[in-house]
Scaffold this motif. Structure first.
Motif, short mmCIF file in Angstrom:
data_model
loop_
_atom_site.label_atom_id
_atom_site.label_comp_id
_atom_site.label_asym_id
_atom_site.label_seq_id
_atom_site.Cartn_x
_atom_site.Cartn_y
_atom_site.Cartn_z
N LEU A 153 0.83 -1.21 0.00
CA LEU A 153 0.00 0.00 0.00
C LEU A 153 0.86 1.26 0.00
O LEU A 153 0.55 2.24 -0.68
N ARG A 211 -5.84 -13.46 0.71
CA ARG A 211 -7.11 -12.77 0.44
C ARG A 211 -8.30 -13.73 0.49
O ARG A 211 -9.40 -13.36 0.85
N ALA A 222 -7.58 -7.40 7.31
CA ALA A 222 -8.10 -6.29 6.51
C ALA A 222 -8.58 -5.12 7.35
O ALA A 222 -8.43 -3.97 6.96
N LEU A 244 -5.78 -2.79 7.89
CA LEU A 244 -4.94 -2.39 6.75
C LEU A 244 -5.40 -1.17 5.98
O LEU A 244 -4.62 -0.30 5.66
N TYR A 245 -6.66 -1.16 5.63
CA TYR A 245 -7.07 -0.32 4.53
C TYR A 245 -7.68 1.02 4.92
O TYR A 245 -8.18 1.73 4.07
N THR A 246 -7.62 1.39 6.19
CA THR A 246 -8.27 2.62 6.62
C THR A 246 -7.73 3.83 5.87
O THR A 246 -8.47 4.56 5.21
N PHE A 287 -5.70 3.88 3.27
CA PHE A 287 -5.73 3.64 1.83
C PHE A 287 -7.12 3.95 1.27
O PHE A 287 -7.25 4.63 0.26
N LYS A 288 -8.15 3.46 1.96
CA LYS A 288 -9.52 3.73 1.52
C LYS A 288 -9.81 5.21 1.54
O LYS A 288 -10.48 5.74 0.65
#
Length: 196
Positions: free
Chosen positions: A67, A109, A118, A121-123, A125-126
């Motif tokens: 990321l 995944r 997940a 991870l993606y806070t 990035f989102k």
């Protein structure tokens, strides 16, 4: 208190990635990892609570790098074309440099452990990618779409080209190399599909 040995942790993560890619999660165990890494199982339990903790930490580490490299020099205020081009270049560079990590993430995944990873991870990035999407819609550069459709159209063609490239072949076992020119040609088609 024992000093954290980052070199040893990196080695354990690398061996875990290799083993999980080769043998899957079912074939992965602490004793096998200890043997492959040339350490005792007790050494592994210094750094990880259990097998699941090791796999989750390894996955987070791989995803964090992926990321970070994906967002390098990327600004959500970029135009749709400029931002997608930057994302494609960043992702292609990372995926081609780290094919084993990419294969590992694909296995994770679809595993039962991925939801545990997940959520952490993606806070950010989102947030960044959400701003990019909404900025492009607000500037009327992008047709408003469900995010899943935007994502599939915006990135799936790139991932397929990378897959052909890393497998070194496409249809009919013809040799395939992803070049800058082919990537730009595909990107222009994607932009044409996404633009208002």
């Amino acid at each position: 208190m024992r000093i954290r040995d980052e070199k040893k942790i990196c080695q354990l993560h690398q061996k875990a990635i290799e083993m999980i890619v080769r043998e899957g999660l079912d074939g992965f165990g602490i004793n096998k990892l200890a043997k492959a890494a040339g350490v005792s199982p007790a050494t592994i339990y210094i750094y990880y609570k259990d097998r699941e903790d090791l796999i989750i930490q390894t996955t987070r580490r791989v995803a964090d790098v992926m990321l970070e490299e994906s967002l390098r020099d990327f600004d959500p205020a970029m135009s749709l074309e400029e931002g997608l081009r930057k994302q494609w270049h960043n992702r292609a560079a990372h995926f081609m440099k780290n094919p084993l990590d990419v294969e590992f993430m694909e296995k994770m995944r679809y595993s039962h452990l991925y939801d545990k990873v997940a959520v952490h991870l993606y806070t950010s990035f989102k947030d960044v990618m959400g701003k990019f999407y909404h900025n492009a819609v607000a500037r009327k550069e992008l047709t408003p779409l469900p995010i899943e459709i935007f994502w599939a159209v915006a990135y799936a063609p790139l991932y397929q080209l990378i897959k052909f490239h890393t497998q070194e072949k496409a249809f009919g076992h013809q040799k395939f190399t992803l070049t800058e020119e082919l990537m730009e040609q595909t990107l222009q088609l994607v932009l044409k599909a996404l633009k208002i």
